[in-house]
Write a protein that holds these residues in place. Structure first.
Motif, mmCIF file in Angstrom:
data_model
loop_
_atom_site.group_PDB
_atom_site.id
_atom_site.type_symbol
_atom_site.label_atom_id
_atom_site.label_comp_id
_atom_site.label_asym_id
_atom_site.label_seq_id
_atom_site.Cartn_x
_atom_site.Cartn_y
_atom_site.Cartn_z
ATOM 1 N N LYS A 177 0.834 -1.204 0.000
ATOM 2 C CA LYS A 177 0.000 0.000 0.000
ATOM 3 C C LYS A 177 0.867 1.252 0.000
ATOM 4 O O LYS A 177 0.570 2.229 -0.700
ATOM 5 C CB LYS A 177 -0.930 0.005 1.220
ATOM 6 N N THR A 221 -13.259 6.050 -8.024
ATOM 7 C CA THR A 221 -12.832 4.663 -7.841
ATOM 8 C C THR A 221 -12.484 4.022 -9.174
ATOM 9 O O THR A 221 -13.032 4.399 -10.224
ATOM 10 C CB THR A 221 -13.923 3.823 -7.151
ATOM 11 N N PRO A 239 -3.094 0.393 -7.688
ATOM 12 C CA PRO A 239 -4.521 0.081 -7.546
ATOM 13 C C PRO A 239 -5.035 -0.721 -8.723
ATOM 14 O O PRO A 239 -4.312 -0.982 -9.689
ATOM 15 C CB PRO A 239 -5.159 1.466 -7.514
ATOM 16 N N SER A 287 -13.877 -4.234 -8.687
ATOM 17 C CA SER A 287 -13.607 -4.078 -7.254
ATOM 18 C C SER A 287 -12.626 -2.953 -6.960
ATOM 19 O O SER A 287 -12.167 -2.809 -5.826
ATOM 20 C CB SER A 287 -13.049 -5.394 -6.693
ATOM 21 N N GLY A 288 -12.287 -2.136 -7.951
ATOM 22 C CA GLY A 288 -11.269 -1.107 -7.764
ATOM 23 C C GLY A 288 -11.672 -0.019 -6.793
ATOM 24 O O GLY A 288 -12.790 0.515 -6.862
ATOM 25 N N GLY A 289 -10.757 0.335 -5.884
ATOM 26 C CA GLY A 289 -11.023 1.372 -4.887
ATOM 27 C C GLY A 289 -10.659 2.763 -5.371
ATOM 28 O O GLY A 289 -10.396 2.980 -6.560
ATOM 29 N N GLU A 290 -10.607 3.700 -4.427
ATOM 30 C CA GLU A 290 -10.345 5.095 -4.759
ATOM 31 C C GLU A 290 -8.926 5.292 -5.282
ATOM 32 O O GLU A 290 -7.969 4.730 -4.749
ATOM 33 C CB GLU A 290 -10.547 5.988 -3.533
#
Length: 377
Positions: free
Chosen positions: A132, A282, A323, A328-331
């Protein structure tokens, strides 16, 4: 590494411990040390990063890494080997003695060694904190990746020029210098174009005709006129470890009307995606917008046909990392380097994919890719 300190505090752990080679991207990122044999990275609750290495690597580790360096000998491994005989068990005891009795370990730690470590200390599996952290690139990392992409374009230019200079024989096979132009020859052209820049190409895709309908088919054998040729090239710098990624679809001579229409739709889909990139949106939202656009153009995804993969992914020390631009991809966040790679694939027709790479900025999408998009060459 504030996030790592927070995780240690959250789980009441004495230290974060990784045991791997520098082929593990998290290990390379955290340690700054290159080694093909496993070594140990320890990050304590006091914020001190230490490498435990063999004596033969001590001097080089001090030169390459900003971490504190400790040898296995000074960490007591020889005495522990006499006591336990099992090298992994002795190493586990060495880690416990050095780092503490409650340890945070990465999910990528080799399972056999993780079990040994769990025999002598409490272990907690980390959620991927370093991955991350490294998803947000520094200016130096971005500079490194811009460079690799520039060299990528030099190599792809050489490959496209070879196709442009070729001529079809009476079977439609492209010929260059009295020999068939094959997927393998194009990969060689790309490989040798990258070598002077200390970049290595890995699993380069050069697929033609029916093979191009399979997104990750590497391609083999002759290339043909009037057929889509998908070139997906993702080199890595041998000096910095960072990747670039770019795909172009070309054809020697006009391909079928279906391919021309697919190319136009893919090109517009990529432009749509690029216009939407901004912090806070997102990956799922951008992906969904592209799916809906393809539907308006008459391209439904059904099984292995249509738009069958994610819209993009992060790039860095790994070719696929966070990312994700997928359902299902986030911000998305400022500093993330991502690809935008819509594609359409149909058996009996072929495939089209276009891919650019760039960084998410406060203003949108800053593309690293300057290579033209031209279907017919």
């Amino acid at each position: 590494m504030k996030q790592l300190l927070d995780e240690l505090e959250k789980h009441s752990c004495d230290a974060y411990v990784a045991y791997d080679t520098s082929e593990n991207a998290d290990m390379r990122y955290a340690s700054g040390f290159l080694a093909s044999d496993p070594y140990i990275y320890v990050f304590s609750r006091e914020g001190v990063a230490t490498l435990i290495v063999s004596s033969m690597e001590e001097t080089r580790a001090r030169y390459e890494s900003t971490c504190s360096i400790v040898t296995r000998i000074s960490a007591g491994l020889p005495e522990l080997l006499k006591e336990y005989h099992d090298p992994d068990l002795a190493t586990a005891h060495m880690i416990k003695n050095f780092a503490g009795s409650r340890l945070l370990i990465p999910p990528s730690m080799p399972v056999g060694f993780a079990h040994k470590l769990a025999e002598v200390a409490e272990v907690v599996i980390d959620s991927g904190t370093i991955a991350k952290i490294r998803s947000i690139k520094t200016e130096d990392e971005i500079t490194n990746m811009r460079y690799v992409q520039k060299m990528n374009e030099v190599a792809v230019r050489a490959a496209v020029d070879a196709v442009r200079k070729s001529e079809p024989d009476n079977r439609g096979i492209l010929m260059l210098e009295d020999a068939p132009l094959t997927s393998e020859r194009i990969r060689d052209i790309i490989h040798f174009a990258l070598r002077p820049f200390s970049c290595e190409d890995i699993d380069t895709i050069v697929s033609c005709g029916e093979a191009s309908s399979m997104p990750h088919a590497r391609g083999t054998g002759p290339l043909y006129a009037n057929q889509p040729i998908v070139m997906d090239v993702f080199p890595r710098s041998e000096l910095t470890g960072y990747f670039a990624d770019m795909t172009r679809t070309i054809s020697k001579g006009a391909p079928s009307d279906e391919i021309i229409k697919m190319y136009d739709a893919v090109q517009k889909a990529k432009e749509l995606a690029a216009s939407m990139i901004r912090p806070g949106i997102t990956g799922a939202e951008v992906y969904t917008a592209v799916v809906e656009f393809f539907q308006t153009q008459g391209y439904e995804t059904a099984g292995s046909s249509g738009f069958t993969h994610s819209l993009g992914h992060g790039v860095g020390l790994e070719i696929h990392e966070a990312p994700s631009l997928s359902p299902s991809g986030g911000e998305l966040k400022v500093g993330q380097v991502i690809t935008l790679e819509p594609g359409l694939y149909y058996q009996g027709i072929g495939g089209v994919r276009l891919e650019d790479m760039g960084v998410v900025t406060s203003d949108g999408f800053d593309s690293f890719t300057c290579f033209e998009e031209k279907l017919v060459v």
